[in-house]
Motif scaffolding. Structure first.
Motif, PDB file in Angstrom:
ATOM      1  N   ASN A 134      37.207 -16.595  58.829  1.00  0.00           N
ATOM      2  CA  ASN A 134      36.626 -15.727  57.808  1.00  0.00           C
ATOM      3  C   ASN A 134      35.959 -16.511  56.686  1.00  0.00           C
ATOM      4  OD1 ASN A 134      37.414 -13.392  59.122  1.00  0.00           O
ATOM      5  ND2 ASN A 134      39.386 -13.282  58.061  1.00  0.00           N
ATOM      6  N   LYS A 135      36.605 -17.581  56.241  1.00  0.00           N
ATOM      7  CA  LYS A 135      36.039 -18.371  55.149  1.00  0.00           C
ATOM      8  C   LYS A 135      34.712 -18.988  55.558  1.00  0.00           C
ATOM      9  CE  LYS A 135      37.018 -22.351  52.149  1.00  0.00           C
ATOM     10  NZ  LYS A 135      38.015 -23.412  51.809  1.00  0.00           N
ATOM     11  N   ARG A 136      34.656 -19.540  56.771  1.00  0.00           N
ATOM     12  CA  ARG A 136      33.423 -20.173  57.235  1.00  0.00           C
ATOM     13  C   ARG A 136      32.318 -19.140  57.455  1.00  0.00           C
ATOM     14  NH1 ARG A 136      35.199 -24.269  61.349  1.00  0.00           N
ATOM     15  NH2 ARG A 136      36.376 -24.855  59.497  1.00  0.00           N
ATOM     16  N   GLN A 137      32.704 -17.953  57.919  1.00  0.00           N
ATOM     17  CA  GLN A 137      31.700 -16.916  58.124  1.00  0.00           C
ATOM     18  C   GLN A 137      31.145 -16.432  56.785  1.00  0.00           C
ATOM     19  OE1 GLN A 137      32.464 -14.223  61.242  1.00  0.00           O
ATOM     20  NE2 GLN A 137      31.081 -12.632  60.503  1.00  0.00           N
ATOM     21  N   ARG A 138      31.996 -16.336  55.765  1.00  0.00           N
ATOM     22  CA  ARG A 138      31.490 -15.945  54.443  1.00  0.00           C
ATOM     23  C   ARG A 138      30.525 -16.998  53.906  1.00  0.00           C
ATOM     24  NH1 ARG A 138      36.939 -14.468  53.599  1.00  0.00           N
ATOM     25  NH2 ARG A 138      37.317 -16.385  52.418  1.00  0.00           N
ATOM     26  N   GLN A 139      30.838 -18.272  54.121  1.00  0.00           N
ATOM     27  CA  GLN A 139      29.961 -19.340  53.645  1.00  0.00           C
ATOM     28  C   GLN A 139      28.624 -19.334  54.379  1.00  0.00           C
ATOM     29  OE1 GLN A 139      32.513 -22.692  54.395  1.00  0.00           O
ATOM     30  NE2 GLN A 139      33.439 -22.648  52.350  1.00  0.00           N
ATOM     31  N   ARG A 140      28.667 -19.138  55.696  1.00  0.00           N
ATOM     32  CA  ARG A 140      27.456 -19.182  56.517  1.00  0.00           C
ATOM     33  C   ARG A 140      26.699 -17.871  56.475  1.00  0.00           C
ATOM     34  NH1 ARG A 140      28.764 -21.518  62.176  1.00  0.00           N
ATOM     35  NH2 ARG A 140      29.272 -23.284  60.809  1.00  0.00           N
ATOM     36  N   GLY A 141      27.437 -16.776  56.330  1.00  0.00           N
ATOM     37  CA  GLY A 141      26.810 -15.468  56.290  1.00  0.00           C
ATOM     38  C   GLY A 141      26.771 -14.751  57.622  1.00  0.00           C
ATOM     39  N   PHE A 142      27.101 -15.432  58.698  1.00  0.00           N
ATOM     40  CA  PHE A 142      27.075 -14.819  60.026  1.00  0.00           C
ATOM     41  C   PHE A 142      27.826 -15.727  60.995  1.00  0.00           C
ATOM     42  CE2 PHE A 142      23.504 -17.655  59.770  1.00  0.00           C
ATOM     43  CZ  PHE A 142      23.406 -18.248  61.023  1.00  0.00           C
ATOM     44  N   ASN A 143      28.184 -15.163  62.139  1.00  0.00           N
ATOM     45  CA  ASN A 143      28.770 -15.922  63.234  1.00  0.00           C
ATOM     46  C   ASN A 143      27.708 -16.068  64.315  1.00  0.00           C
ATOM     47  OD1 ASN A 143      30.136 -16.957  65.416  1.00  0.00           O
ATOM     48  ND2 ASN A 143      31.654 -15.306  65.549  1.00  0.00           N
ATOM     49  N   GLN A 144      27.265 -17.295  64.558  1.00  0.00           N
ATOM     50  CA  GLN A 144      26.170 -17.516  65.495  1.00  0.00           C
ATOM     51  C   GLN A 144      26.535 -17.060  66.912  1.00  0.00           C
ATOM     52  OE1 GLN A 144      27.892 -19.930  64.065  1.00  0.00           O
ATOM     53  NE2 GLN A 144      28.740 -21.145  65.735  1.00  0.00           N
ATOM     54  N   ALA A 145      27.808 -17.180  67.299  1.00  0.00           N
ATOM     55  CA  ALA A 145      28.228 -16.737  68.622  1.00  0.00           C
ATOM     56  C   ALA A 145      28.149 -15.217  68.744  1.00  0.00           C
ATOM     57  CB  ALA A 145      29.650 -17.220  68.916  1.00  0.00           C
ATOM     58  N   GLN A 161      32.430  -6.893  73.095  1.00  0.00           N
ATOM     59  CA  GLN A 161      33.484  -6.585  72.121  1.00  0.00           C
ATOM     60  C   GLN A 161      33.519  -7.727  71.113  1.00  0.00           C
ATOM     61  OE1 GLN A 161      35.286  -4.008  71.496  1.00  0.00           O
ATOM     62  NE2 GLN A 161      34.887  -2.739  73.309  1.00  0.00           N
ATOM     63  N   THR A 162      33.073  -7.464  69.898  1.00  0.00           N
ATOM     64  CA  THR A 162      32.933  -8.535  68.919  1.00  0.00           C
ATOM     65  C   THR A 162      34.217  -8.841  68.159  1.00  0.00           C
ATOM     66  OG1 THR A 162      32.157  -6.952  67.256  1.00  0.00           O
ATOM     67  CG2 THR A 162      30.479  -8.088  68.567  1.00  0.00           C
ATOM     68  N   HIS A 163      35.219  -7.954  68.231  1.00  0.00           N
ATOM     69  CA  HIS A 163      36.404  -8.131  67.388  1.00  0.00           C
ATOM     70  C   HIS A 163      37.696  -8.307  68.177  1.00  0.00           C
ATOM     71  CE1 HIS A 163      33.855  -7.218  64.014  1.00  0.00           C
ATOM     72  NE2 HIS A 163      33.535  -6.048  64.530  1.00  0.00           N
ATOM     73  N   TRP A 164      37.625  -8.375  69.485  1.00  0.00           N
ATOM     74  CA  TRP A 164      38.853  -8.534  70.257  1.00  0.00           C
ATOM     75  C   TRP A 164      39.464  -9.915  70.084  1.00  0.00           C
ATOM     76  CZ3 TRP A 164      38.586  -5.818  75.701  1.00  0.00           C
ATOM     77  CH2 TRP A 164      38.552  -4.430  75.502  1.00  0.00           C
ATOM     78  N   LEU A 165      38.630 -10.944  69.939  1.00  0.00           N
ATOM     79  CA  LEU A 165      39.125 -12.288  69.687  1.00  0.00           C
ATOM     80  C   LEU A 165      39.100 -12.548  68.187  1.00  0.00           C
ATOM     81  CD1 LEU A 165      37.424 -14.399  72.507  1.00  0.00           C
ATOM     82  CD2 LEU A 165      39.852 -13.810  72.311  1.00  0.00           C
ATOM     83  N   GLN A 166      40.175 -13.074  67.664  1.00  0.00           N
ATOM     84  CA  GLN A 166      40.290 -13.331  66.233  1.00  0.00           C
ATOM     85  C   GLN A 166      40.721 -14.771  65.988  1.00  0.00           C
ATOM     86  OE1 GLN A 166      43.151 -10.405  64.964  1.00  0.00           O
ATOM     87  NE2 GLN A 166      41.669  -8.731  65.004  1.00  0.00           N
ATOM     88  N   ARG A 167      40.164 -15.361  64.938  1.00  0.00           N
ATOM     89  CA  ARG A 167      40.609 -16.688  64.513  1.00  0.00           C
ATOM     90  C   ARG A 167      41.569 -16.491  63.352  1.00  0.00           C
ATOM     91  NH1 ARG A 167      37.223 -21.911  65.463  1.00  0.00           N
ATOM     92  NH2 ARG A 167      38.786 -23.467  64.937  1.00  0.00           N
ATOM     93  N   VAL A 168      42.839 -16.724  63.597  1.00  0.00           N
ATOM     94  CA  VAL A 168      43.869 -16.403  62.609  1.00  0.00           C
ATOM     95  C   VAL A 168      44.237 -17.603  61.749  1.00  0.00           C
ATOM     96  CG1 VAL A 168      44.812 -14.484  63.936  1.00  0.00           C
ATOM     97  CG2 VAL A 168      45.662 -16.804  64.353  1.00  0.00           C
ATOM     98  N   ILE A 169      43.847 -18.819  62.161  1.00  0.00           N
ATOM     99  CA  ILE A 169      44.075 -20.019  61.366  1.00  0.00           C
ATOM    100  C   ILE A 169      42.750 -20.724  61.161  1.00  0.00           C
ATOM    101  CG2 ILE A 169      45.226 -22.272  61.257  1.00  0.00           C
ATOM    102  CD1 ILE A 169      47.459 -21.139  62.953  1.00  0.00           C
ATOM    103  N   ASP A 170      42.427 -21.015  59.917  1.00  0.00           N
ATOM    104  CA  ASP A 170      41.169 -21.698  59.603  1.00  0.00           C
ATOM    105  C   ASP A 170      41.383 -23.201  59.753  1.00  0.00           C
ATOM    106  OD1 ASP A 170      38.731 -22.499  58.766  1.00  0.00           O
ATOM    107  OD2 ASP A 170      38.908 -21.815  56.700  1.00  0.00           O
ATOM    108  N   THR A 171      40.951 -23.741  60.897  1.00  0.00           N
ATOM    109  CA  THR A 171      41.117 -25.168  61.164  1.00  0.00           C
ATOM    110  C   THR A 171      39.950 -25.956  60.581  1.00  0.00           C
ATOM    111  OG1 THR A 171      39.988 -24.916  63.272  1.00  0.00           O
ATOM    112  CG2 THR A 171      42.379 -24.704  63.281  1.00  0.00           C
TER     113      THR A 171
END
Length: 244
Positions: A134-145, A161-171
């Motif tokens: 989420n943090k990286r997407q806010r910085q970039r403004g979009f998810n390229q994938a 399905q754009t929301h079935w996979l979630q990144r729960v830890i910001d590595t």
């Protein structure tokens, strides 16, 4: 049709009658915004591993790593090596929000995949974009994938399905890390949304670049544990071994 979805302001008219090549600025020969000469000079993959698509010297081989320890994903489909100018185009799309370049690459990827389907590649039941923190997407403004998936879905006629996979830890960012560190980074980094239903499905992960395959491996393992029967990976480019 516009490259930027869900926007009230036109960014780029993809269906204008006369296209200009986005690489050399000359007139394009067909419907896509790339001329025949520039398309021919792209770093097409050539010989590669039949599982992970690692560039190899010959066709029809499986790399040593996949023979020693087969990955959780079944097959990687990718048109190009990560080399100039593809590396520059992906970087400008991903980090500078040059969406017309991303749309062009997505169109060319869809043509590659359709040809692979015609040659016998199993068509997936569902596309799943690799999630961004989420943090990286806010910085970039979009998810390229996610954008690539949204462009591919109607072209391939495969649901998304754009929301079935979630990144729960910001590595930490993966680009400069070796394979072992990438794997450690991704432990427990992903999860499936509570409403996801992948049991019995053949799914395809969508991403921009495959490097070590650590992200694809982590997600494929998660999906198969949840009941997916097959997991393929579709991406724009594959990096070679360091030094190749």
């Amino acid at each position: 049709m516009r490259c930027q979805p869900n926007s009230q302001h036109q960014v780029y008219n993809w269906l204008k009658s006369k296209q200009t090549c986005l690489l050399c600025d000359e007139a394009a020969d067909a419907a896509l915004a790339i001329c025949t000469g520039c398309e021919a000079e792209l770093p097409w993959l050539g010989g590669h591993c039949q599982v992970c698509a690692l560039p190899l010297s010959s066709h029809g081989l499986v790399c040593g790593a996949c023979l020693k320890k087969p990955p959780s994903f079944n097959k990687v489909e990718v048109p190009w090596r990560y080399a100039f100018p593809i590396d520059s185009l992906i970087t400008r799309f991903k980090h500078q929000a040059k969406w017309p370049l991303g749309r062009l690459l997505g169109e060319l990827l869809s043509q590659h995949l359709q040809h692979a389907f015609d040659e016998g590649l199993s068509r997936p039941d569902l596309l799943l974009p690799v999630p961004l923190a989420n943090k990286r997407q806010r910085q970039r403004g979009f998810n390229q994938a996610a954008l690539l998936s949204e462009w591919l879905s109607p072209l391939l006629q495969v649901p998304l399905q754009t929301h079935w996979l979630q990144r729960v830890i910001d590595t930490p960012a993966q680009q400069q890390l070796d394979a072992a560190t990438r794997k450690r980074n991704l432990r427990k980094a992903f999860a499936l949304a509570p409403d996801s239903q992948v049991t019995g499905l053949h799914v395809a992960l969508v991403d921009d670049v495959l490097t070590t395959g650590a992200t694809a491996e982590s997600l494929a393992r998660l999906l198969k544990k949840a009941g997916a029967t097959r997991v393929d990976v579709y991406c724009l480019a594959r990096t070679p071994k360091p030094g190749d």
